[in-house]
Design an enzyme around this catalytic site. Structure first.
Site, PDB file in Angstrom:
ATOM      1  N   SER A  48       0.665  -1.853   0.103  1.00  0.00           N
ATOM      2  CA  SER A  48      -0.178   0.166  -0.244  1.00  0.00           C
ATOM      3  C   SER A  48       1.120   1.197  -0.128  1.00  0.00           C
ATOM      4  O   SER A  48       0.084   2.230   0.200  1.00  0.00           O
ATOM      5  CB  SER A  48      -1.534  -0.090   1.164  1.00  0.00           C
ATOM      6  OG  SER A  48      -0.343   0.256   2.390  1.00  0.00           O
ATOM      7  N   THR A 182      -1.625   2.435   4.726  1.00  0.00           N
ATOM      8  CA  THR A 182      -1.247   4.029   4.576  1.00  0.00           C
ATOM      9  C   THR A 182       0.265   4.318   5.525  1.00  0.00           C
ATOM     10  O   THR A 182       0.000   3.786   6.700  1.00  0.00           O
ATOM     11  CB  THR A 182      -1.596   5.178   4.026  1.00  0.00           C
ATOM     12  OG1 THR A 182      -2.573   4.991   2.635  1.00  0.00           O
ATOM     13  CG2 THR A 182      -1.317   6.040   3.882  1.00  0.00           C
ATOM     14  N   THR A 200       1.943   6.306   0.705  1.00  0.00           N
ATOM     15  CA  THR A 200       0.871   6.017   0.156  1.00  0.00           C
ATOM     16  C   THR A 200       0.709   5.286  -1.331  1.00  0.00           C
ATOM     17  O   THR A 200       1.081   6.698  -2.190  1.00  0.00           O
ATOM     18  CB  THR A 200      -0.640   6.192   0.307  1.00  0.00           C
ATOM     19  OG1 THR A 200      -1.377   4.886   0.541  1.00  0.00           O
ATOM     20  CG2 THR A 200      -1.441   7.287  -0.405  1.00  0.00           C
ATOM     21  N   ARG A 210      -7.679   9.577  -9.526  1.00  0.00           N
ATOM     22  CA  ARG A 210      -7.895   9.362  -7.710  1.00  0.00           C
ATOM     23  C   ARG A 210      -6.880  10.279  -7.281  1.00  0.00           C
ATOM     24  O   ARG A 210      -5.862   9.541  -6.897  1.00  0.00           O
ATOM     25  CB  ARG A 210      -8.990   8.033  -6.946  1.00  0.00           C
ATOM     26  CG  ARG A 210      -9.152   8.738  -5.899  1.00  0.00           C
ATOM     27  CD  ARG A 210      -8.095   7.990  -4.955  1.00  0.00           C
ATOM     28  NE  ARG A 210      -9.321   7.907  -3.327  1.00  0.00           N
ATOM     29  CZ  ARG A 210      -8.481   7.528  -2.930  1.00  0.00           C
ATOM     30  NH1 ARG A 210      -7.365   7.382  -2.982  1.00  0.00           N
ATOM     31  NH2 ARG A 210      -8.952   6.958  -1.112  1.00  0.00           N
ATOM     32  N   GLY A 212      -6.552  11.037  -2.775  1.00  0.00           N
ATOM     33  CA  GLY A 212      -7.336  10.322  -1.414  1.00  0.00           C
ATOM     34  C   GLY A 212      -6.243  11.249  -0.628  1.00  0.00           C
ATOM     35  O   GLY A 212      -6.279  12.165  -0.966  1.00  0.00           O
ATOM     36  N   ASP A 213      -6.561  11.278   0.773  1.00  0.00           N
ATOM     37  CA  ASP A 213      -6.028  12.014   1.697  1.00  0.00           C
ATOM     38  C   ASP A 213      -4.948  12.434   2.001  1.00  0.00           C
ATOM     39  O   ASP A 213      -3.761  14.039   2.494  1.00  0.00           O
ATOM     40  CB  ASP A 213      -7.124  11.618   3.242  1.00  0.00           C
ATOM     41  CG  ASP A 213      -6.275  10.515   3.417  1.00  0.00           C
ATOM     42  OD1 ASP A 213      -6.324   9.747   2.429  1.00  0.00           O
ATOM     43  OD2 ASP A 213      -7.235  10.009   5.068  1.00  0.00           O
ATOM     44  N   THR A 233      -5.041   7.009   8.291  1.00  0.00           N
ATOM     45  CA  THR A 233      -4.705   5.831   7.113  1.00  0.00           C
ATOM     46  C   THR A 233      -6.031   5.879   7.129  1.00  0.00           C
ATOM     47  O   THR A 233      -7.164   5.764   7.960  1.00  0.00           O
ATOM     48  CB  THR A 233      -4.008   4.954   7.804  1.00  0.00           C
ATOM     49  OG1 THR A 233      -4.637   4.362   8.952  1.00  0.00           O
ATOM     50  CG2 THR A 233      -2.546   5.050   7.779  1.00  0.00           C
ATOM     51  N   GLY A 234      -7.091   5.357   5.957  1.00  0.00           N
ATOM     52  CA  GLY A 234      -8.206   4.941   5.827  1.00  0.00           C
ATOM     53  C   GLY A 234      -8.633   5.090   4.702  1.00  0.00           C
ATOM     54  O   GLY A 234      -7.951   5.194   3.539  1.00  0.00           O
ATOM     55  N   GLY A 236      -9.494   7.373   2.337  1.00  0.00           N
ATOM     56  CA  GLY A 236      -9.583   8.728   2.136  1.00  0.00           C
ATOM     57  C   GLY A 236     -10.216   9.706   1.748  1.00  0.00           C
ATOM     58  O   GLY A 236     -10.576  11.484   2.359  1.00  0.00           O
TER      59      GLY A 236
HETATM   60  N1  ASP Z   1      -5.956   7.006   3.387  1.00  0.00           N
HETATM   61  C1  ASP Z   1      -5.347   6.413   1.660  1.00  0.00           C
HETATM   62  C2  ASP Z   1      -5.628   6.614   0.595  1.00  0.00           C
HETATM   63  O1  ASP Z   1      -7.195   7.217   0.945  1.00  0.00           O
HETATM   64  C3  ASP Z   1      -5.614   4.573   1.783  1.00  0.00           C
HETATM   65  C4  ASP Z   1      -5.133   4.292   3.690  1.00  0.00           C
HETATM   66  O2  ASP Z   1      -4.895   4.956   4.615  1.00  0.00           O
HETATM   67  O3  ASP Z   1      -5.746   3.097   2.853  1.00  0.00           O
HETATM   68  O4  ASP Z   1      -5.521   7.216  -0.389  1.00  0.00           O
END
Ligand code: ASP
Length: 321
Positions: A48, A182, A200, A210, A212-213, A233-234, A236
């Site tokens: 990731s 991430t 990430t 796309r 992300g955050d 993380t997670g 975004g």
């Molecule tokens: N936060 C990251 C994103 O949305 C992905 C992740 O943390 O798994 O790109």
């Protein structure tokens, strides 16, 4: 107070220790953060982040990264960067050389080439196999079958000839999103100066372009020496909508202690619904060096190590309902 490094729990101990060693030798927080992030970007087992990160729906790895200096609020970020091994270093150079914060896609790659960042193929065989397995599983209803990576350059024309709506393919592939890892690293040096960095490959099977955050300052990353720092993380899409990291740091600026700020931020984020898989882990540090982790789904962890300790401690993040 001794300097410390806070990361998400998946980061290997030796990656953390590379940063700790740099701090012991007197490196500034920003160097230590970049060192830890680069180590994780090189980790072949981490699908990731950086090299071997899982690709977008068309089989291309698009990398996002950001770095923020809590003393000045200077920040640098790149998004959808292709073909470069260390997006965190490119992000740092955006901060240090340009009158900009965020470069994306072709512009980010142009800048990476200009500063002679290390270029390279980002996919290994394992990441290719994971990607192909799911692509074929979700594409079979339309007759899509890719047997070998050599067919990937023709994927776009195959998708067009089979009349597959790319957006629908993305939605189906991401329905099985297991969550990523991430990389978050927050470094606080002995003087209380904080740098936070996030890197990430983003969510796998994403629509091309796309973002992300992680490269969005305020969403996936924020640092302000006066109050503390946050990184996520997670999914975004949730933290972009919510402004999660800046909210958490603002909570501390308004007098909340670290646990109150973390709990309130995650509790508030839970109002947002997400069609795929709503999970977020928020790592926080306060201005005094106290750390915490808060998450929407039980089981997430963090690691923290000070320069006085030989190994990181692992802790479970608080599951906030
Ligand atoms: N936060 C990251 C994103 O949305 C992905 C992740 O943390 O798994 O790109």
């Amino acid at each position: 107070m001794s300097a410390l490094i806070l990361v998400n729990g998946e980061v290997r101990d030796d990656c953390i220790q590379a940063g700790i060693e740099a701090l012991r030798q007197g490196a500034p927080a920003i160097d230590a953060a970049e060192i830890v992030a680069r180590e994780v970007e090189s980790d072949v087992k981490d699908h990731s982040v950086g090299f071997s990160g899982l690709p977008n729906i068309l089989g291309e790895v698009e990398l996002d990264a950001s770095i923020m200096d809590g003393a000045t609020l200077a920040s640098g970020a790149v998004s959808a960067l292709k073909g470069y091994l260390h997006p965190i270093s490119v992000a740092r150079q955006v901060m240090e050389r340009l009158p900009h914060v965020l470069l994306s896609d072709a512009g980010a790659a142009r800048f990476a080439a200009e500063i002679k960042a290390e270029a390279g193929d980002l996919l290994d065989d394992e990441a290719k196999a994971i990607y192909l397995k799911r692509l074929n599983a979700v594409g079979k209803d339309w007759g899509l079958e890719i047997r070998d990576w050599s067919e990937i350059p023709n994927l776009q024309s195959l998708i067009s000839s089979l009349k597959i709506p790319l957006s629908e393919l993305v939605v189906r592939a991401m329905r099985y999103h297991e969550g990523g890892d991430t990389m978050n690293v927050i470094v606080r040096d002995a003087t209380g100066h904080i740098v936070s960095a996030v890197t990430t490959s983003g969510v796998a099977w994403k629509y091309p372009g796309r973002i992300g955050d992680s490269p969005n300052i305020g969403a996936g990353n924020y640092a302000d020496d006066r109050y503390g720092a946050a990184a996520c993380t997670g999914v975004g899409e949730l933290t972009i909508r919510h402004g999660t990291c800046i909210r958490a740091v603002l909570g501390m600026s308004h007098g909340r202690d670290i646990d109150q700020a973390g709990r309130e931020t995650i509790h508030d984020l839970r109002r947002l619904s997400d069609p795929i898989n709503a999970w977020i882990r928020l790592l926080l540090i306060d201005r005094n060096g106290k750390v915490g982790g808060y998450c929407t789904r039980a089981g997430a962890t963090l690691k923290v190590q000070t320069t006085e300790h030989d190994a990181p401690e692992i802790a479970t993040c608080e599951h906030v309902i």
